[in-house]
Design a protein around this motif. Structure first.
Motif, mmCIF file in Angstrom:
data_model
loop_
_atom_site.group_PDB
_atom_site.id
_atom_site.type_symbol
_atom_site.label_atom_id
_atom_site.label_comp_id
_atom_site.label_asym_id
_atom_site.label_seq_id
_atom_site.Cartn_x
_atom_site.Cartn_y
_atom_site.Cartn_z
ATOM 1 N N THR A 45 -6.440 -4.366 1.887
ATOM 2 C CA THR A 45 -5.327 -3.728 3.313
ATOM 3 C C THR A 45 -6.055 -2.265 4.520
ATOM 4 O O THR A 45 -5.962 -2.137 4.767
ATOM 5 C CB THR A 45 -3.867 -3.803 3.756
ATOM 6 O OG1 THR A 45 -3.696 -3.011 2.774
ATOM 7 C CG2 THR A 45 -3.177 -5.091 3.528
ATOM 8 N N GLY A 46 -6.759 -1.483 3.586
ATOM 9 C CA GLY A 46 -6.733 -0.065 3.247
ATOM 10 C C GLY A 46 -5.206 0.859 4.084
ATOM 11 O O GLY A 46 -5.498 1.588 3.813
ATOM 12 N N GLU A 47 -4.248 -0.038 3.011
ATOM 13 C CA GLU A 47 -3.359 0.816 3.566
ATOM 14 C C GLU A 47 -3.411 2.089 2.335
ATOM 15 O O GLU A 47 -3.823 1.724 1.667
ATOM 16 C CB GLU A 47 -1.958 0.372 3.327
ATOM 17 C CG GLU A 47 -0.946 1.335 3.759
ATOM 18 C CD GLU A 47 0.443 0.312 3.366
ATOM 19 O OE1 GLU A 47 1.627 0.849 3.977
ATOM 20 O OE2 GLU A 47 0.653 -0.825 3.717
ATOM 21 N N PRO A 48 -2.902 3.623 2.726
ATOM 22 C CA PRO A 48 -2.417 4.655 1.924
ATOM 23 C C PRO A 48 -2.374 3.948 0.632
ATOM 24 O O PRO A 48 -0.998 3.308 0.679
ATOM 25 C CB PRO A 48 -2.426 5.510 2.091
ATOM 26 C CG PRO A 48 -2.597 4.927 3.926
ATOM 27 C CD PRO A 48 -2.537 3.923 3.743
ATOM 28 N N LEU A 49 -2.311 4.078 -0.551
ATOM 29 C CA LEU A 49 -1.669 3.739 -1.433
ATOM 30 C C LEU A 49 -0.259 4.626 -2.125
ATOM 31 O O LEU A 49 0.520 3.570 -2.091
ATOM 32 C CB LEU A 49 -2.349 4.129 -2.552
ATOM 33 C CG LEU A 49 -2.434 4.194 -4.614
ATOM 34 C CD1 LEU A 49 -1.715 2.598 -4.759
ATOM 35 C CD2 LEU A 49 -3.073 4.594 -5.735
ATOM 36 N N ALA A 50 -0.013 4.940 -1.552
ATOM 37 C CA ALA A 50 0.682 5.916 -1.589
ATOM 38 C C ALA A 50 2.080 5.464 -0.643
ATOM 39 O O ALA A 50 2.769 5.306 -1.250
ATOM 40 C CB ALA A 50 0.918 8.001 -1.162
ATOM 41 N N ALA A 75 3.897 -2.194 -9.030
ATOM 42 C CA ALA A 75 2.791 -1.035 -8.960
ATOM 43 C C ALA A 75 2.130 -2.509 -8.287
ATOM 44 O O ALA A 75 1.227 -2.131 -7.679
ATOM 45 C CB ALA A 75 2.545 0.321 -10.353
ATOM 46 N N ARG A 76 1.392 -3.290 -9.554
ATOM 47 C CA ARG A 76 0.212 -3.810 -9.280
ATOM 48 C C ARG A 76 -0.515 -4.492 -7.907
ATOM 49 O O ARG A 76 -0.882 -4.561 -7.543
ATOM 50 C CB ARG A 76 -0.344 -4.506 -10.826
ATOM 51 C CG ARG A 76 -0.820 -3.707 -12.159
ATOM 52 C CD ARG A 76 -1.254 -4.541 -13.068
ATOM 53 N NE ARG A 76 -1.183 -4.223 -14.167
ATOM 54 C CZ ARG A 76 -0.417 -4.313 -15.457
ATOM 55 N NH1 ARG A 76 -0.186 -5.156 -15.491
ATOM 56 N NH2 ARG A 76 -1.124 -3.003 -16.686
ATOM 57 N N GLU A 77 1.158 -5.444 -8.454
ATOM 58 C CA GLU A 77 1.118 -5.983 -6.475
ATOM 59 C C GLU A 77 1.299 -5.064 -5.234
ATOM 60 O O GLU A 77 0.154 -5.312 -4.529
ATOM 61 C CB GLU A 77 1.736 -7.038 -5.989
ATOM 62 C CG GLU A 77 2.532 -8.367 -7.473
ATOM 63 C CD GLU A 77 3.952 -8.436 -7.188
ATOM 64 O OE1 GLU A 77 4.809 -7.965 -6.562
ATOM 65 O OE2 GLU A 77 3.989 -9.593 -7.726
ATOM 66 N N ARG A 78 1.884 -3.723 -4.975
ATOM 67 C CA ARG A 78 1.602 -2.711 -3.890
ATOM 68 C C ARG A 78 -0.229 -2.134 -3.883
ATOM 69 O O ARG A 78 -0.871 -2.127 -3.560
ATOM 70 C CB ARG A 78 2.862 -1.756 -4.495
ATOM 71 C CG ARG A 78 3.465 -2.525 -3.532
ATOM 72 C CD ARG A 78 4.734 -1.678 -4.243
ATOM 73 N NE ARG A 78 5.951 -3.223 -4.159
ATOM 74 C CZ ARG A 78 6.479 -3.819 -3.799
ATOM 75 N NH1 ARG A 78 5.926 -4.493 -5.104
ATOM 76 N NH2 ARG A 78 7.520 -4.451 -3.489
ATOM 77 N N LEU A 123 2.883 1.976 -1.807
ATOM 78 C CA LEU A 123 3.507 1.925 -3.234
ATOM 79 C C LEU A 123 5.499 2.170 -3.124
ATOM 80 O O LEU A 123 6.116 1.343 -4.100
ATOM 81 C CB LEU A 123 3.025 3.395 -4.470
ATOM 82 C CG LEU A 123 2.027 2.926 -5.254
ATOM 83 C CD1 LEU A 123 1.189 4.607 -5.921
ATOM 84 C CD2 LEU A 123 1.990 1.923 -6.191
ATOM 85 N N VAL A 124 5.593 2.569 -2.167
ATOM 86 C CA VAL A 124 6.792 2.600 -1.023
ATOM 87 C C VAL A 124 7.298 1.857 -0.943
ATOM 88 O O VAL A 124 8.608 1.355 0.184
ATOM 89 C CB VAL A 124 7.496 4.279 -0.930
ATOM 90 C CG1 VAL A 124 6.901 5.228 -2.022
ATOM 91 C CG2 VAL A 124 6.506 5.143 0.478
ATOM 92 N N ARG A 125 6.959 0.629 -0.560
ATOM 93 C CA ARG A 125 6.927 -0.794 0.806
ATOM 94 C C ARG A 125 7.671 -1.188 -0.095
ATOM 95 O O ARG A 125 7.415 -1.824 -1.391
ATOM 96 C CB ARG A 125 5.651 -0.922 0.802
ATOM 97 C CG ARG A 125 5.009 -1.125 2.258
ATOM 98 C CD ARG A 125 4.019 -2.293 1.678
ATOM 99 N NE ARG A 125 3.015 -1.295 3.820
ATOM 100 C CZ ARG A 125 3.978 -2.789 4.198
ATOM 101 N NH1 ARG A 125 4.512 -3.208 4.442
ATOM 102 N NH2 ARG A 125 3.061 -2.423 5.385
ATOM 103 N N PRO A 126 8.868 -1.691 0.225
ATOM 104 C CA PRO A 126 9.977 -2.592 -0.536
ATOM 105 C C PRO A 126 9.839 -4.115 -0.904
ATOM 106 O O PRO A 126 10.133 -4.691 -1.583
ATOM 107 C CB PRO A 126 11.381 -2.235 0.155
ATOM 108 C CG PRO A 126 11.164 -1.706 1.570
ATOM 109 C CD PRO A 126 9.937 -1.203 1.106
ATOM 110 N N ASP A 127 8.787 -4.678 0.812
ATOM 111 C CA ASP A 127 8.328 -6.257 0.661
ATOM 112 C C ASP A 127 6.696 -5.519 1.158
ATOM 113 O O ASP A 127 6.377 -5.389 1.923
ATOM 114 C CB ASP A 127 9.504 -6.510 1.530
ATOM 115 C CG ASP A 127 11.129 -6.578 1.225
ATOM 116 O OD1 ASP A 127 11.297 -6.977 0.049
ATOM 117 O OD2 ASP A 127 11.950 -6.569 1.744
ATOM 118 N N LEU A 128 6.740 -6.675 -0.002
ATOM 119 C CA LEU A 128 4.736 -7.136 0.672
ATOM 120 C C LEU A 128 4.734 -8.558 1.562
ATOM 121 O O LEU A 128 5.330 -9.282 1.613
ATOM 122 C CB LEU A 128 4.835 -7.150 -0.255
ATOM 123 C CG LEU A 128 4.056 -5.985 -1.396
ATOM 124 C CD1 LEU A 128 2.878 -6.376 -2.014
ATOM 125 C CD2 LEU A 128 3.633 -5.242 -0.767
#
Length: 118
Positions: A104-109, A94-97, A112-117
């Protein structure tokens, strides 16, 4: 056939309950509120594809709290066969996301649901 039950969570009690789905809000009204039978606090609707962590798993409940407060829920995909998708299970994930979202400015929600960064 009655509608399938869905999950509701009480974060302070670390408890999950299966109940009938909430009814749609009436015109100009609020959606129906559910009350925890243990503490009388408000239950949070999390969706049908939810599996609660064990009550003693404090890290799992902290991650769940973070997800729910960010607006992430556990609903099925469009056809019902692919589940809710990726959800972080550890604070490290969760902290990594969260760091990625800040960077990056991507919305937090969404982060958080990105499988890979990348």
């Amino acid at each position: 056939m009655p509608p399938a039950k869905t999950s509701f969570v009480c974060l302070p009690c670390r408890a999950a309950y299966k109940q009938p789905p909430p009814s749609p809000p009436a015109r100009g009204g609020e959606e129906d509120k559910r009350v925890c039978p243990r503490c009388a606090g408000e239950l949070i609707h999390v969706g049908v594809a939810f599996a609660a962590p064990p009550r003693r798993d404090t890290e799992g409940w902290r991650v769940l709290s973070l997800l729910l407060h960010a607006g992430v829920r556990f609903h099925m995909g469009c056809c019902g066969c692919d589940g809710p998708g990726y959800r972080p299970r550890t604070l490290r994930e969760a902290r990594e996301r969260m760091a990625y979202a800040r960077r990056t400015g991507e919305p937090l929600a969404r982060a958080l649901v990105r499988p890979d960064l990348p």
